[in-house]
Design an enzyme around this catalytic site. Structure first.
Site, PDB file in Angstrom:
ATOM      1  N   SER A 238      11.828  -1.916  15.453  1.00  0.00           N
ATOM      2  CA  SER A 238      11.155  -1.081  14.465  1.00  0.00           C
ATOM      3  C   SER A 238       9.733  -0.863  14.941  1.00  0.00           C
ATOM      4  O   SER A 238       9.321  -1.386  15.965  1.00  0.00           O
ATOM      5  CB  SER A 238      11.126  -1.792  13.106  1.00  0.00           C
ATOM      6  OG  SER A 238      10.221  -2.879  13.182  1.00  0.00           O
ATOM      7  N   LYS A 239       8.989  -0.087  14.155  1.00  0.00           N
ATOM      8  CA  LYS A 239       7.600   0.186  14.542  1.00  0.00           C
ATOM      9  C   LYS A 239       6.823  -1.116  14.699  1.00  0.00           C
ATOM     10  O   LYS A 239       5.895  -1.194  15.489  1.00  0.00           O
ATOM     11  CB  LYS A 239       6.935   1.059  13.488  1.00  0.00           C
ATOM     12  CG  LYS A 239       7.244   2.522  13.720  1.00  0.00           C
ATOM     13  CD  LYS A 239       6.344   3.395  12.899  1.00  0.00           C
ATOM     14  CE  LYS A 239       6.725   4.850  13.100  1.00  0.00           C
ATOM     15  NZ  LYS A 239       6.454   5.665  11.943  1.00  0.00           N
ATOM     16  N   ARG A 240       7.226  -2.120  13.925  1.00  0.00           N
ATOM     17  CA  ARG A 240       6.511  -3.399  14.002  1.00  0.00           C
ATOM     18  C   ARG A 240       6.732  -4.082  15.356  1.00  0.00           C
ATOM     19  O   ARG A 240       5.935  -4.882  15.807  1.00  0.00           O
ATOM     20  CB  ARG A 240       6.962  -4.326  12.871  1.00  0.00           C
ATOM     21  CG  ARG A 240       5.822  -4.602  11.895  1.00  0.00           C
ATOM     22  CD  ARG A 240       6.283  -5.442  10.748  1.00  0.00           C
ATOM     23  NE  ARG A 240       7.093  -4.660   9.820  1.00  0.00           N
ATOM     24  CZ  ARG A 240       8.063  -5.162   9.065  1.00  0.00           C
ATOM     25  NH1 ARG A 240       8.362  -6.434   9.144  1.00  0.00           N
ATOM     26  NH2 ARG A 240       8.733  -4.392   8.244  1.00  0.00           N
ATOM     27  N   SER A 241       7.859  -3.745  15.997  1.00  0.00           N
ATOM     28  CA  SER A 241       8.163  -4.375  17.299  1.00  0.00           C
ATOM     29  C   SER A 241       7.304  -3.786  18.406  1.00  0.00           C
ATOM     30  O   SER A 241       7.226  -4.327  19.495  1.00  0.00           O
ATOM     31  CB  SER A 241       9.613  -4.134  17.703  1.00  0.00           C
ATOM     32  OG  SER A 241      10.488  -4.185  16.629  1.00  0.00           O
ATOM     33  N   GLY A 242       6.716  -2.625  18.165  1.00  0.00           N
ATOM     34  CA  GLY A 242       5.960  -1.945  19.226  1.00  0.00           C
ATOM     35  C   GLY A 242       6.285  -0.468  19.171  1.00  0.00           C
ATOM     36  O   GLY A 242       6.812   0.030  18.175  1.00  0.00           O
TER      37      GLY A 242
END
Ligand code: GLU
Length: 473
Positions: A238-242
């Site tokens: 997800s966006k949180r992963s990069g």
């Protein structure tokens, strides 16, 4: 192959964001599957979420796919026999299907309060709206409690009880306001989609889609659910992963051929450990039965290693074009393309891409520019145990030696041989000489070697920079 049995696959991205890595991988697998089977790959824009869909995102999705080199034979930009290719433009067809279900008594208007409706995912929806002849309210499909099964090409037999998703589910907010399930099923039928290849996150939707297909008398396509993409912590990517936006990878310096090759391996292999494939080779090797069931880990490190190899194989013209793209993007003027190309070649061993983990290649490479002067820290010019005085003296001698070398001998091998011999013959300490030389030429503690740099920037700039360093010590 006649039309009824033709292989027709599609992706149905929602234009509510940029092209995500997962959508790009689904697009690639669909495209490869179609190519392998001589079928058609279609893009259908699923813009039923009117509030969040934008034409800019639609454009960004198509741009991202084009950048990767993925091609389609029907879509919103090129039309096709089954146009239109935007769901919002197919509303009439969807309304007809909803009406058909209502007329056949297979769906009904439900006026239950929203709370009860949304609770449907956990408990089976039971109400008597069906008998009330309501003319308002949401439209639900009647679902009988039963075990539904289908064969997924990747996962084998899937069995789901209709009670597990709450029984009668909502298919439209109103006749002219269908939800995803209804729209997708109608469009797949209208476009004669033979195989639905999409992410595992849609597995639970597929049962609903099969129920709708049965109620509407449609043909059930084959299904293949692709493994989830995970980050390196094994969490859903997800966006949180990069970064997940495909075009952002382009601007980080990844090459489309590296990105495409890497995406292909995110959940598929050819039964061996081969990693490098051209697009054409992928199309001839790709089959769905070699797609794995378990989640696929997206590793920036692996992608970077792949990119490094693809970068190293670029022709001079393509490497220069790649460098110029990034310089232009940053509005940095390139005053010598020849020097930029040589600089790119000397830096390639160190960089896997253009801008990764905060290293900006344009900035790191500004040493190649004609007339450019580094900002020097006088303490950093001095190597380890050497002193400013000794370093100043070395620079003076080095300048004198370099002055005797003709312009056209400023090549890496010539400089390397002559300067190294000179250092050794005078017992001058290699680090004491090479460090200040390199640092004075680049202003950086990490850069290619001093002879490579001197050969790229030439005699005049080399002497200019060394004289400047000598002057400030
Ligand atoms: N719009 C859905 C998505 O972007 C696609 C659904 C489908 O492929 O059927 O996930």
């Amino acid at each position: 192959m006649n039309k009824e049995t033709a292989i027709r696959v599609r992706i149905a991205p929602s234009p509510t964001g940029n092209l995500h890595v997962g959508t790009a991988r689904a697009a690639l697998y669909n495209e490869l599957f179609a190519k392998h089977k001589n079928g058609s790959f279609i893009i259908r824009i699923e813009d039923t979420d009117k509030a969040r869909s934008t034409p800019e995102y639609e454009q960004a999705i198509l741009d991202g796919l084009r950048w990767l080199g993925i091609s389609w034979s029907e879509g919103p930009d090129i039309g096709g026999e089954y146009a239109p290719y935007r769901q919002s433009e197919r509303a009439g067809e969807h309304a007809k299907a909803v009406q058909q279900l209502l007329d056949a008594g297979k769906a009904y208007r439900c006026t239950c309060p929203p709370k009860e409706m949304t609770g449907g995912e956990v408990s089976v929806h039971a109400c008597d709206c069906d008998n009330k002849g309501n003319t308002t309210g949401v439209i639900r499909l009647k679902v009988t409690p039963e075990l539904i099964s289908f064969t997924d090409i990747i996962r084998g037999e899937i069995k789901v009880h209709t009670n597990s998703f709450g029984g009668d589910f909502v298919i439209a907010r109103d006749i002219s306001d269908p939800l995803f399930h209804l729209a997708v099923v109608c469009d797949d039928e209208a476009m004669k989609i033979s195989h639905v290849i999409r992410g595992e996150d849609h597995l639970h939707n597929t049962i609903k889609h099969i129920l709708l297909q049965r109620a509407l008398g449609y043909t059930q396509p084959m299904y293949a659910h692709l493994p989830l993409l995970l980050d390196e912590q094994r969490k859903k990517l997800s966006k949180r992963s990069g970064e997940t936006n495909i075009l952002a990878f382009r601007d980080m310096g990844f090459l489309p051929q590296a990105m495409l090759n890497y995406l292909a391996l995110l959940g598929w292999n050819n039964g061996d450990d081969r990693e490098y494939y051209t697009h054409k080779e992928l199309a001839s090797a790709f089959t769905l039965d070699r797609v794995q069931k378990s989640g696929a880990i997206f590793s920036l490190g692996k992608l970077s290693a792949m990119n490094k190899k693809y970068l190293s194989e670029l022709s001079d013209a393509d490497l220069l074009a790649w460098g110029l793209y990034h310089y232009n993007k940053k509005n940095i003027l390139v005053n010598s393309e020849t020097r930029l190309l040589y600089a790119l070649k000397t830096e390639l061993g160190r960089f896997a891409s253009y801008d990764i983990e905060g290293i900006d290649l344009c900035e790191a490479m500004n040493w190649h520019d004609t007339g450019w002067m580094p900002e020097l820290d006088t303490q950093k010019i001095v190597w380890k145990k050497s002193t400013p005085e000794a370093t100043k003296d070395i620079l003076k001698k080095l300048i004198a030696v370099l002055e005797t070398i003709p312009d056209d001998s400023f090549t890496k091998p010539f400089l390397e041989e002559n300067i190294m011999n000179w250092i050794d013959a005078n017992a001058m300490g290699r680090g004491d000489t090479l460090w200040p030389m390199r640092y004075s030429l680049t202003g950086r503690e990490q850069s290619p070697g001093p002879f490579e740099i001197a050969s790229v920037i030439g005699k005049e700039d080399t002497l200019h920079r060394l004289t400047f360093a000598h002057g400030i010590l």
